[in-house]
Design an enzyme around this catalytic site. Structure first.
Site, PDB file in Angstrom:
ATOM      1  N   ASP A  30       0.868  -1.164   0.000  1.00 44.70           N
ATOM      2  CA  ASP A  30       0.000   0.000   0.000  1.00 44.70           C
ATOM      3  C   ASP A  30       0.921   1.234   0.000  1.00 44.70           C
ATOM      4  OD1 ASP A  30      -3.180   0.684   1.627  1.00 44.70           O
ATOM      5  OD2 ASP A  30      -2.074   1.777   0.083  1.00 44.70           O
TER       6      ASP A  30
HETATM    7  C1  GLC Z   1      -4.256   4.349  -0.111  1.00 42.15           C
HETATM    8  C2  GLC Z   1      -5.185   3.235   0.267  1.00 42.15           C
HETATM    9  C3  GLC Z   1      -5.333   2.158  -0.775  1.00 42.15           C
HETATM   10  C4  GLC Z   1      -5.212   2.770  -2.159  1.00 42.15           C
HETATM   11  C5  GLC Z   1      -3.788   3.277  -2.288  1.00 42.15           C
HETATM   12  C6  GLC Z   1      -3.553   3.942  -3.652  1.00 42.15           C
HETATM   13  O1  GLC Z   1      -3.458   4.683   0.995  1.00 42.15           O
HETATM   14  O2  GLC Z   1      -4.957   2.597   1.505  1.00 42.15           O
HETATM   15  O3  GLC Z   1      -6.594   1.529  -0.585  1.00 42.15           O
HETATM   16  O4  GLC Z   1      -5.489   1.796  -3.156  1.00 42.15           O
HETATM   17  O5  GLC Z   1      -3.446   4.195  -1.258  1.00 42.15           O
HETATM   18  O6  GLC Z   1      -4.344   5.059  -3.792  1.00 42.15           O
END
Ligand code: GLC
Length: 745
Positions: free
Chosen positions: A276
């Site tokens: 993430d």
């Molecule tokens: C965010 C979220 C995740 C998302 C990623 C990209 O922090 O936790 O769900 O897909 O970043 O945007």
């Protein structure tokens, strides 16, 4: 490198070609494939969905990065792709990824609403529409479905989940993956790759506080949380995203047991794992890595293939390999998975895939997509109460529509990053067409406190100065006194839920409750239309309102769908995918709880598992939802009372529409294992059937109870089915008492 003969049937490079390509790549090139950068590196408007830190990536590292997050637009991405490939030593195409969670530009209801439709097939259709709009805009992959089980309304991202039940979440996760990718990940035209997230159990943070610690027993992790990710894997999901949280006190992005032993060896996932946003670098603040180098080592060892938006891999992996701390085999393994995904998507043959500016103009927000969104929204609404005030009568009654949500276009949920409020239909917009004479008033602010203060200080327009607030209130009371019925459109603004939006107080903001009380005092004929991204504490509303319709964050066509439901063009059929708690003190509250040794109502009351000051039961339970008609469900009939090994029992009920309007009922089949090797939930959802019946019509609905439904994580942490007594319940809510007992021998 010569382009080798392609694998004719799939028109894709075969594994030998990919291996040759990999062998031909320098270590820097390989590591580049493991780096994801924001679109901001190529243009000035890449969407930022995480903490934007200067990550110090140099031009050469950007030139070799393997994927981009947060950009879209056919012409833009084609231009970026072309320039990028011209400068890449092996012309390896970029992967364009982003968060298309409940739609791209045509926005569907938030996933918690979709879960409340109890119609996974509709979510699959919504995902197909989202994939079409995203693919013509140049995207190759979406970070969806979010398959995290949730049962704590304080957590802001419950809006992004399909709720508190493992089986229901599994149905939605599988349907969404197929909606995006096609069956068996065929990646046909206008299909995109899917990424299931957040692995694992991100939805269970301590105290509902965002990014907080997750403490779960292994059995609860396997019984309740893993099934929905497994369903995505079984549907062929292309990617898994690590979660921010720790499990067993090890952060997921550095958790080798979770990412290799469980996800790959046990669950059979062979695709790409992406961190993430920033989660690899966050191993440092988690306190399990001294520095970026150690963080990179832990993550690559755990099998994380792509580093989202930090320089951990870019700045450390080369040295780790040169110093023989990390084997280049680990790098090769990760890069091969990334190359395979690009190859599966046909990017080596056509790096632009479905990006097409003309198609973009034609299909984005087209009438057909809007219609799908409107229809789906109507299926997600949950009627919690109705003392014969709904549906509204078109002509005979004078109705006022009051509240901050009446004019609100921001009803698409906080994860609709490409969605635009200007494309959205508000209640006011819908009424203009449908009920031109309707009386409208804003009534109150969204949030308490003066502009610049209070819950949403950053959004001044969500607050009102005192004088303005007073004027709105007096205006609303005057109007309420002059009409037959008042529809109060209240609840959370979409900015109140989503990532980093935990709330310790899950009530409707005071300014809105004051409007409710003072309007209700003037005219008791109040219908509350509740917009929200989470279950709320609505005790007072549930006591005083004549009707309550939960519409969640309904999406681009939300206003039309709400008016359709209020006037009966659509008969609400939604069921709560997440319990509405009695109050925040009861949270986490969920229907599939354990009995305990002193279950309330069985043991001596003074010494039973309950509270001194509130009931155990939620205000409204999972699976609950009313209709404008009524249904009668007969006692459960079984075609046998004993189930042998690998046998099955058929359970049937007769359901009759006993009202005077056509409607849909969701029949829910729950199972309870009376005695097992571990404590078992008081009941578990195992099957659903949404049936539509005309007034007076009846239908026999039959379910097959199989051993698959009875399995659980037994003593040795393996799936087991016990012999002994089981109960089967079939009803229209998780608190149904319509029970029959059978035995497994
Ligand atoms: C965010 C979220 C995740 C998302 C990623 C990209 O922090 O936790 O769900 O897909 O970043 O945007």
């Amino acid at each position: 490198m010569e382009r080798n003969v392609r694998n004719k049937e799939t028109d894709k490079l075969n594994i030998r070609d990919l291996q040759e390509l990999l062998n031909d790549m320098s270590l820097e090139e390989k590591i580049g494939q493991m780096v994801q950068i924001t679109g901001g590196s190529f243009e000035n408007d890449g969407l930022i969905t995480g903490p934007e830190k200067k990550n110090g990536l140099g031009a050469s590292e950007i030139r070799l990065a393997g994927s981009v997050i947060g950009s879209s637009g056919a012409d833009k991405l084609k231009r970026i792709q072309q320039e990028y490939m011209e400068n890449h030593p092996h012309r390896i195409p970029l992967l364009f990824m982003s968060d298309v969670i409940n739609g791209y530009r045509t926005i569907f209801p938030i996933p918690l609403a979709q879960g409340s439709s109890f119609d996974p097939e509709m979510s699959g259709r919504a995902a197909r529409v989202a994939a079409k709009e995203a693919s013509v805009s140049g995207l190759h992959l979406t970070f969806s479905p979010m398959a995290d089980l949730v049962n704590d309304a304080r957590w802001g991202r419950v809006m992004e989940s399909t709720g508190e039940d493992p089986w229901l979440n599994s149905q939605f996760a599988g349907a969404m993956v197929e909606g995006y990718q096609g069956k068996d990940a065929q990646f046909g035209k206008n299909q995109i790759a899917a990424c299931v997230k957040h692995f694992a159990a991100y939805g269970a943070p301590l105290a509902g506080r965002e990014y907080n610690t997750v403490e779960l027993s292994e059995r609860t992790l396997r019984d309740a949380y893993l099934p929905s990710y497994q369903a995505a894997v079984d549907a062929g999901v292309s990617m898994v995203m690590t979660s921010f949280n720790t499990l067993n006190r090890i952060p997921a992005s550095g958790n080798k047991q979770l990412m290799r032993q469980i996800l790959r060896d046990e669950m059979g996932f062979e695709g790409v794992v992406i961190s993430d946003w920033g989660a690899i670098e966050e191993l440092i603040p988690h306190g399990v890595a001294e520095d970026g180098k150690e963080a990179a080592r832990l993550a690559v060892d755990a099998g994380v293939d792509i580093d989202m938006c930090t320089a951990s891999y870019a700045h450390n992996l080369k040295k780790l390999v040169e110093d023989k701390v990390v084997s280049e085999d680990l790098i090769d393994e990760a890069v091969m998975r990334i190359l395979k995904l690009k190859n599966q998507l046909g990017l080596f043959e056509n790096p632009y895939r479905d990006a097409d500016a003309l198609d973009e103009k034609e299909c984005i927000l087209c009438e057909a997509h809007r219609l799908e969104a409107r229809k789906f929204a109507g299926e997600t609404f949950v009627l919690l109460k109705n003392e014969n005030v709904l549906p509204l009568k078109n002509k005979e009654e004078k109705t006022a529509f009051i509240g901050p949500q009446v004019y609100n276009h921001e009803i698409i949920g906080s994860w609709s990053i490409f969605g635009r409020a200007k494309d959205t239909v508000s209640i006011a917009d819908a009424l203009k067409k449908r009920v031109p004479g309707a009386v409208l008033a804003e009534g109150s602010a969204f949030a308490d406190g003066r502009p610049g203060t209070g819950v949403m200080a950053a959004r001044a327009e969500l607050h009102k100065e005192d004088a303005e607030a007073e004027r709105l209130l007096q205006d609303a009371k005057r109007i309420a006194a002059e009409v037959d019925t008042v529809v109060l459109a209240l609840g959370e603004h979409q900015a109140f839920s989503g990532e980093a939006k935990s709330r310790a107080d899950i009530s409707v903001p005071d300014c809105q409750m004051r409007l409710f009380r003072e309007v209700q005092a003037v005219n008791p004929n109040v219908v509350v239309v509740l917009f929200t991204g989470r279950p709320l504490d609505i005790r007072e509303i549930s006591q005083k309102a004549k009707a309550i319709l939960v519409v969640w964050q309904p999406g681009t066509e939300g206003g039309n769908a709400v008016v359709d439901a209020l006037y009966g063009d659509v008969n609400p059929s939604g069921k709560l995918a997440m319990s509405f708690p009695y109050c925040v003190g009861q949270v986490p509250v969920f229907y599939n709880e354990m009995r305990t040794g002193r279950p309330y109502g069985l043991a001596e009351e003074a010494y039973s598992s309950t509270y001194l000051d509130i009931p155990n039961k939620p205000l409204y339970p999972f699976g609950f939802g009313l209709s404008y008609t009524s249904f009668d469900i007969s006692p459960v009939e079984l075609d046998g009372a004993v189930m042998g090994k690998d046998g099955e029992i058929r359970a049937s009920v007769r359901v009759k529409n006993t009202g005077n309007a056509k409607g849909k009922e969701v029949l829910q089949l729950y199972i309870r294992d009376h005695v097992a090797k571990a404590a078992r939930p008081v009941r578990e959802l195992k099957a659903i059937r949404k049936v539509e019946l005309n007034a007076g019509e009846e239908k026999i609905v039959t379910f097959s109870i199989t051993q698959q439904m009875l399995k659980y994580i037994g003593q040795d942490m393996r799936y087991a089915v016990d012999q002994g007594k089981f109960s089967v319940y079939i009803g229209n809510s998780s608190d149904t008492q319509n029970e029959r007992v059978f035995e497994v021998v």
